[in-house]
Write an enzyme that holds these catalytic residues in place. Structure first.
Site, PDB file in Angstrom:
ATOM      1  N   SER A  47     -21.070  86.443 -10.440  1.00 43.32           N
ATOM      2  CA  SER A  47     -21.225  86.054 -11.838  1.00 43.32           C
ATOM      3  C   SER A  47     -21.067  87.272 -12.748  1.00 43.32           C
ATOM      4  CB  SER A  47     -22.578  85.355 -12.031  1.00 43.32           C
ATOM      5  OG  SER A  47     -22.630  84.686 -13.268  1.00 43.32           O
ATOM      6  N   ASP A 177     -19.937  78.944 -10.775  1.00 41.41           N
ATOM      7  CA  ASP A 177     -20.654  80.199 -10.565  1.00 41.41           C
ATOM      8  C   ASP A 177     -21.050  80.424  -9.105  1.00 41.41           C
ATOM      9  OD1 ASP A 177     -22.551  82.321 -10.653  1.00 41.41           O
ATOM     10  OD2 ASP A 177     -23.055  81.804 -12.711  1.00 41.41           O
TER      11      ASP A 177
END
Length: 257
Positions: A47, A177
């Site tokens: 991320s 993500d």
């Protein structure tokens, strides 16, 4: 016979709190008088940590990445009062086009092939529920990922549900993500080092950099018998704490750390 030391950097997810990780690494660069991408043999980031890793792979100093967060963070994570009220119910909170524009100013047309160091960036396939890993071509088996643009990889690893919409990758599947399964990628980093790169466990030195977080508190004494409303707020904290603990344990066990 002495083994050469292999230095691994693992960077957690955490949104705008990645500024802390970038600032920490910038301080480390000042102490060591060397850019992070030159110091580490493998960098794994999830991320916001993936954006940091990609930045280092493109040759940026951590100090320049700090400037990126300071310059573009308020714009990327800006929301009007109306969007703060309605967006969480009907759509993602933030506009991915703002994120894309900011990333393009940093990475331009660069691909993973242009990375100056070995990278592993986790994401997740929303259609199949399977993990998805972007990797530089640091093994002969890796024949496709290196063609992916750094902007696309950054958008995929940071597409946190409710915050950003799923990212449709260049190869087709919608990706979200990587923090859903590897928010702390330390264990993943050590597995890559040993099983793919063939590095000896005793040669590994791992630096795992997290993002600031509040201590886990589920108030077990009074709340253990409550239902969805209470646990709905706590579930993400529990998930991230458990995943991080397991990842660190994996890294310590496999890497003799």
């Amino acid at each position: 016979m002495s083994r050469s030391i292999k230095r691994i950097l693992s960077i957690d997810g955490g949104g705008i709190k990645g500024l802390f990780a970038a600032a920490f690494l910038a301080g480390l660069e000042e102490i060591l008088s060397v850019d992070s991408w030159r110091f580490f043999d493998l960098i794994v980031g999830t991320s916001t940590g993936g954006i940091l890793a990609l930045g280092m792979g493109s040759g940026l100093t951590a100090g320049r990445i700090v400037n990126f967060y300071q310059m573009y963070g308020p714009t990327i994570f800006h929301r009007s009062l109306k969007s703060r009220i309605l967006a969480p119910l009907f759509r993602s909170r933030y506009d991915p086009s703002t994120m894309r524009a900011a990333l393009q100013t940093v990475f331009g047309p660069s691909t993973l092939e242009d990375s100056r160091c070995r990278l592993v960036i986790p994401s997740m396939n929303l259609e199949t529920g399977e993990v998805h890993l972007y990797k530089t071509a640091h093994h002969q088996r890796f024949q496709t990922d290196y063609k992916s643009s750094m902007v696309e990889v950054a958008l995929a690893t940071s597409a946190a549900p409710t915050y950003f919409p799923a990212h449709r990758s260049e190869t087709g599947p919608p990706l979200i993500d990587g923090g859903l399964w590897a928010n702390n990628p330390a264990g993943l980093a050590v597995v890559e080092a040993i099983s793919i790169l063939g590095w000896e466990p005793d040669s590994l030195r791992l630096l795992s950099v997290g993002c600031p977080s509040t201590p886990l508190n589920v108030d077990w004494g009074r709340r253990h018998n409550l239902g969805t409303v209470y646990w709905g707020w706590k579930m993400l904290d529990l998930f991230l704490a458990g995943q991080s603990s397991a990842s660190i344990g994996t890294a310590q066990h496999l890497g003799n750390l």
